[in-house]
Design a protein around this motif. Structure first.
Motif, mmCIF file in Angstrom:
data_model
loop_
_atom_site.group_PDB
_atom_site.id
_atom_site.type_symbol
_atom_site.label_atom_id
_atom_site.label_comp_id
_atom_site.label_asym_id
_atom_site.label_seq_id
_atom_site.Cartn_x
_atom_site.Cartn_y
_atom_site.Cartn_z
ATOM 1 N N ARG A 1 0.821 -1.083 -0.078
ATOM 2 C CA ARG A 1 0.078 -0.029 -0.070
ATOM 3 C C ARG A 1 1.007 1.127 0.137
ATOM 4 N N GLU A 2 0.640 2.128 -0.945
ATOM 5 C CA GLU A 2 1.371 3.486 -1.057
ATOM 6 C C GLU A 2 0.678 4.368 -0.165
ATOM 7 N N GLN A 3 1.636 4.921 0.901
ATOM 8 C CA GLN A 3 1.217 6.228 1.656
ATOM 9 C C GLN A 3 1.065 7.372 1.064
ATOM 10 N N GLU A 4 0.730 8.381 1.912
ATOM 11 C CA GLU A 4 0.570 9.814 1.540
ATOM 12 C C GLU A 4 1.767 10.311 0.967
ATOM 13 N N ASP A 5 2.950 9.904 1.728
ATOM 14 C CA ASP A 5 4.189 10.493 1.402
ATOM 15 C C ASP A 5 4.887 9.825 0.192
ATOM 16 N N GLY A 6 4.262 8.885 -0.228
ATOM 17 C CA GLY A 6 4.850 8.313 -1.464
ATOM 18 C C GLY A 6 5.526 6.787 -1.131
ATOM 19 N N SER A 7 5.668 6.704 0.251
ATOM 20 C CA SER A 7 6.326 5.369 0.698
ATOM 21 C C SER A 7 5.283 4.333 0.725
ATOM 22 N N ILE A 8 6.205 3.188 0.559
ATOM 23 C CA ILE A 8 5.432 1.849 0.440
ATOM 24 C C ILE A 8 5.253 1.046 1.559
ATOM 25 N N VAL A 9 4.119 0.555 2.259
ATOM 26 C CA VAL A 9 4.106 -0.222 3.266
ATOM 27 C C VAL A 9 3.601 -1.673 2.838
ATOM 28 N N MET A 10 4.421 -2.813 3.362
ATOM 29 C CA MET A 10 3.916 -3.910 3.143
ATOM 30 C C MET A 10 3.266 -4.703 4.478
ATOM 31 N N GLN A 11 1.984 -5.226 4.161
ATOM 32 C CA GLN A 11 1.559 -5.936 5.410
ATOM 33 C C GLN A 11 1.152 -7.297 5.148
ATOM 34 N N THR A 12 1.470 -8.310 6.050
ATOM 35 C CA THR A 12 1.164 -9.576 5.974
ATOM 36 C C THR A 12 -0.129 -10.016 6.463
ATOM 37 N N LEU A 13 -1.064 -10.637 6.010
ATOM 38 C CA LEU A 13 -2.270 -11.004 6.299
ATOM 39 C C LEU A 13 -2.536 -12.552 6.404
ATOM 40 N N ASP A 14 -3.133 -13.225 7.545
ATOM 41 C CA ASP A 14 -3.358 -14.616 7.624
ATOM 42 C C ASP A 14 -4.809 -14.793 7.186
ATOM 43 N N LEU A 15 -5.254 -15.395 6.117
ATOM 44 C CA LEU A 15 -6.714 -15.619 5.738
ATOM 45 C C LEU A 15 -7.383 -16.669 6.592
ATOM 46 N N LYS A 16 -6.590 -17.458 7.351
ATOM 47 C CA LYS A 16 -7.322 -18.369 8.104
ATOM 48 C C LYS A 16 -7.565 -18.066 9.395
ATOM 49 N N ASP A 17 -7.049 -16.735 9.984
ATOM 50 C CA ASP A 17 -7.398 -16.141 11.246
ATOM 51 C C ASP A 17 -8.454 -15.293 11.103
ATOM 52 N N PRO A 18 -9.574 -15.590 11.897
ATOM 53 C CA PRO A 18 -10.828 -14.775 11.859
ATOM 54 C C PRO A 18 -10.860 -13.273 12.310
ATOM 55 N N SER A 19 -9.551 -12.781 13.249
ATOM 56 C CA SER A 19 -9.400 -11.649 13.286
ATOM 57 C C SER A 19 -9.201 -10.965 12.254
ATOM 58 N N ILE A 20 -8.761 -11.068 11.074
ATOM 59 C CA ILE A 20 -8.454 -10.362 9.702
ATOM 60 C C ILE A 20 -9.568 -9.382 9.656
ATOM 61 N N VAL A 21 -10.802 -9.700 10.014
ATOM 62 C CA VAL A 21 -11.815 -8.598 9.837
ATOM 63 C C VAL A 21 -11.709 -7.467 10.776
ATOM 64 N N ASP A 22 -10.782 -7.638 11.408
ATOM 65 C CA ASP A 22 -10.617 -6.196 12.238
ATOM 66 C C ASP A 22 -9.538 -5.480 11.854
ATOM 67 N N SER A 23 -8.565 -6.014 10.860
ATOM 68 C CA SER A 23 -7.402 -5.454 10.513
ATOM 69 C C SER A 23 -7.761 -4.109 9.529
ATOM 70 N N LYS A 24 -7.130 -3.091 9.627
ATOM 71 C CA LYS A 24 -7.181 -1.792 8.774
ATOM 72 C C LYS A 24 -7.042 -2.231 7.219
ATOM 73 N N TYR A 25 -6.170 -3.467 7.051
ATOM 74 C CA TYR A 25 -6.006 -3.756 5.820
ATOM 75 C C TYR A 25 -7.287 -4.612 5.199
ATOM 76 N N TYR A 26 -8.161 -5.050 5.705
ATOM 77 C CA TYR A 26 -9.142 -6.221 5.551
ATOM 78 C C TYR A 26 -10.021 -5.408 4.334
ATOM 79 N N TYR A 27 -10.472 -3.896 4.146
ATOM 80 C CA TYR A 27 -10.748 -3.423 3.178
ATOM 81 C C TYR A 27 -9.535 -2.693 2.282
#
Length: 252
Positions: free
Chosen positions: A179-205
């Motif tokens: 995901r590109e941030q407002e300052d142009g930097s790139i952030v990489m986030q790792t998600l576990d599709l098997k973990d139900p708490s994924i729906v609470d992540s800010k990267y879910y949407y």
């Protein structure tokens, strides 16, 4: 032998390796929180539709000619669009350079409405939309590619469904989002599709411009390490062995 191999491979994999949102039935509960709002970013393409009691004053926003005799004389090139510059500004009719970058769509509408009210001597109706809400899905999915969203609301599961879901070789507990941030930097986030708490992540949407990458598992990585040269030598060896067996059969 074939039956034995099939039993061996089927016993090595379980539903825990491929199932999403693994949890006890009926026990999943998402954290109550405000719906994530999409924010306008540089290079977004916007439509800014204005409605007022004097339509001739806002016709230029909506991509229309204004003719005193025929009023709206027709659409020039379809709905008019506006490009967000790198600094977050948009060159709008009447208002000129207006900073909309970093605002939600509702905040952008309020900003345009506030500036136009003094000009029109009334409070106009303003609707701002993002036309190019795009995201990409790469790696171990059945239909990798770039996709668009009409309403700007896409969950990671919906994005993967649009890409044909993960292949059997996709690693489900280490899906990457860039995901590109407002300052142009790139952030990489790792998600576990098997973990139900994924729906609470800010990267879910997803946000516009997000890239989803599904890594291959060890089986796919191992198979890709066999070079084409190795495959050729295996083929030649198989042919030679077949010929040798044939000669032995004929001569004996």
């Amino acid at each position: 032998m074939l039956s034995l191999l099939l039993m061996l491979f089927s016993s090595c994999a379980t539903t825990k390796d491929v199932a999403y949102l693994q949890y006890a039935e009926g026990r999943m509960q998402s954290e109550a929180r405000a719906m994530q709002n999409v924010r306008i970013k540089p290079k977004d393409i916007l439509t800014v539709n204005i409605q007022a009691s004097k339509p001739e004053l806002v016709a230029s926003f909506n991509g229309l000619y204004w003719n005193p005799q025929y009023q709206y004389a027709g659409n020039q090139t379809g709905m008019r669009t506006f490009l967000v510059d790198n600094d977050g500004t948009v060159d709008l009719p009447i208002l000129g350079l207006t900073r909309l970058g970093g605002l939600t769509l509702r905040e952008a509408e309020s900003a345009v409405k506030r500036e136009l009210t003094a000009y029109l001597n009334e409070v106009p109706s303003v609707n701002v939309q993002i036309l190019n809400f795009q995201y990409s899905v790469l790696g171990e999915v059945n239909r990798p590619g770039a996709f668009e969203s009409k309403n700007g609301k896409v969950s990671i599961f919906e994005a993967l469904a649009n890409a044909g879901d993960l292949t059997i070789y996709g690693v489900r507990d280490r899906v990457k989002i860039l995901r590109e941030q407002e300052d142009g930097s790139i952030v990489m986030q790792t998600l576990d599709l098997k973990d139900p708490s994924i729906v609470d992540s800010k990267y879910y949407y997803l946000q516009q411009g997000d890239v989803i990458y599904v890594m291959p598992n060890k089986a796919k990585a191992s198979s890709s390490s066999i070079s084409s040269g190795t495959t050729i030598w295996i083929s030649i060896s198989s042919i030679a062995l077949t010929v040798a067996n044939l000669l032995i059969t004929i001569l004996l």
